[in-house]
Design a protein around this motif. Sequence first.
Motif, short mmCIF file in Angstrom:
data_model
loop_
_atom_site.label_atom_id
_atom_site.label_comp_id
_atom_site.label_asym_id
_atom_site.label_seq_id
_atom_site.Cartn_x
_atom_site.Cartn_y
_atom_site.Cartn_z
N MET A 1 -4.17 21.34 1.11
CA MET A 1 -2.93 21.38 1.90
C MET A 1 -3.18 22.01 3.27
N GLU A 2 -3.91 23.12 3.27
CA GLU A 2 -4.19 23.81 4.53
C GLU A 2 -5.00 22.93 5.46
N PHE A 3 -5.94 22.17 4.92
CA PHE A 3 -6.78 21.28 5.72
C PHE A 3 -5.93 20.26 6.46
N TYR A 4 -5.05 19.56 5.75
CA TYR A 4 -4.27 18.49 6.38
C TYR A 4 -3.22 19.05 7.33
N ARG A 5 -2.72 20.23 7.05
CA ARG A 5 -1.81 20.86 8.01
C ARG A 5 -2.53 21.20 9.30
N LYS A 6 -3.79 21.64 9.20
CA LYS A 6 -4.55 21.95 10.40
C LYS A 6 -4.84 20.69 11.22
N GLY B 1 1.95 9.28 9.77
CA GLY B 1 2.84 8.17 10.07
C GLY B 1 2.23 6.81 9.82
N ARG B 2 0.90 6.75 9.76
CA ARG B 2 0.23 5.47 9.50
C ARG B 2 -0.57 5.49 8.20
N ILE B 3 -1.18 6.61 7.87
CA ILE B 3 -1.90 6.73 6.61
C ILE B 3 -1.28 7.87 5.81
N HIS B 4 -1.11 7.64 4.52
CA HIS B 4 -0.59 8.66 3.62
C HIS B 4 -1.72 9.07 2.67
N VAL B 5 -1.96 10.36 2.59
CA VAL B 5 -2.99 10.90 1.71
C VAL B 5 -2.29 11.61 0.55
N GLY B 6 -2.50 11.13 -0.66
CA GLY B 6 -1.93 11.76 -1.85
C GLY B 6 -2.95 12.70 -2.46
N LEU B 7 -2.58 13.95 -2.61
CA LEU B 7 -3.44 14.98 -3.18
C LEU B 7 -3.02 15.21 -4.63
N HIS B 8 -3.94 14.99 -5.56
CA HIS B 8 -3.65 15.09 -6.99
C HIS B 8 -4.53 16.17 -7.60
N PHE C 1 0.84 -1.20 0.00
CA PHE C 1 0.00 0.00 0.00
C PHE C 1 0.87 1.25 0.00
N LEU C 2 0.49 2.21 -0.82
CA LEU C 2 1.24 3.46 -0.94
C LEU C 2 0.49 4.63 -0.31
N GLU C 3 -0.76 4.88 -0.77
CA GLU C 3 -1.48 6.07 -0.33
C GLU C 3 -2.96 5.94 -0.66
N LEU C 4 -3.74 6.76 0.00
CA LEU C 4 -5.11 7.02 -0.43
C LEU C 4 -5.03 8.21 -1.37
N SER C 5 -5.32 8.00 -2.65
CA SER C 5 -5.19 9.04 -3.66
C SER C 5 -6.50 9.79 -3.82
N LEU C 6 -6.45 11.11 -3.64
CA LEU C 6 -7.64 11.95 -3.72
C LEU C 6 -7.42 13.05 -4.75
N SER C 7 -8.42 13.26 -5.59
CA SER C 7 -8.37 14.37 -6.54
C SER C 7 -8.83 15.64 -5.85
N THR C 8 -8.18 16.75 -6.17
CA THR C 8 -8.58 18.03 -5.60
C THR C 8 -8.50 19.11 -6.67
N ALA C 9 -9.48 19.99 -6.67
CA ALA C 9 -9.45 21.15 -7.56
C ALA C 9 -8.77 22.34 -6.90
N ASP C 10 -8.63 22.27 -5.57
CA ASP C 10 -8.05 23.37 -4.79
C ASP C 10 -6.91 22.81 -3.96
N MET C 11 -5.73 22.74 -4.57
CA MET C 11 -4.59 22.14 -3.88
C MET C 11 -4.24 22.91 -2.61
N LEU C 12 -4.25 24.24 -2.67
CA LEU C 12 -3.89 25.03 -1.50
C LEU C 12 -4.88 24.80 -0.36
N GLY C 13 -6.17 24.72 -0.68
CA GLY C 13 -7.17 24.46 0.35
C GLY C 13 -7.00 23.10 0.97
#
Length: 229
Positions: free
Chosen positions: A19-24, A46-53, A5-17
């Motif tokens: 990014m801010e969400f996961y940082r929060k 550290g246990r789950i990786h979320v890939g933002l595309h 397993f590598l990541e949960l891959s999610l499509s996003t139209a707002d990369m900055l939004g």
Amino acid sequence: MLGDFLELSLSTADMLGSMEFYRKLGFHEAAVGGSWNHPYMVFTDGRIHVGLHKREPRPPALSFVLPDLRARMAGFEAMGLEFAWCEIGLDQFHHLGFDDPDQGQVALVEARTFSPVHPSHLMPSLCGYFTEYRLPARDLDASARFWESLGLIVEPGGADYIQASWGGINLGLQRPQGRARPTLVFESANPEEAGALLEVRGLPVRPDPEGLRVPTPEGIELLLRPERP
């Protein structure tokens, strides 16, 4: 059969939004390579990786690393799987994907697309301990057969729930109540305190019979539930 397993891959139209969400949430950014032609970021606890595309919309995908992908295509085709996309060219980063029975997808890539984050560089997120990725499955038996055919270990958990696991990811297949969404499930020592901190950071939090739910910008949800005894 799927690899690691590598990541949960999610499509996003707002990369900055996104990014801010996961940082929060307190997630940490991983260093990504140049595999993709579109903007790409990875966040982890550290246990789950979320890939933002940042690309055309696709359903959430569980992504696995499977080397020598070209040679392994025939095995998946023999299972009757139809590829939703397939990029296997001489000068391409090899990747392909197919649909799962529950409106999600499985993605296979030939190599890692980001570098692991050393545990010493990680601080706990506000979410708690990641336990599973929960999928709404209207036909539990069909979902269980699908994941088992791909090599996951399936363990019955009751009339409305089945768990499947392999390669570093636990899937919770659950018969949905209402309009359920795919959900990242965490166990928190104090969900109420975590929820209050998330609200202070401007994130929407709503109560749930299991704990607290937080919608993500990409259309899935987080569930923060109390630690089990």
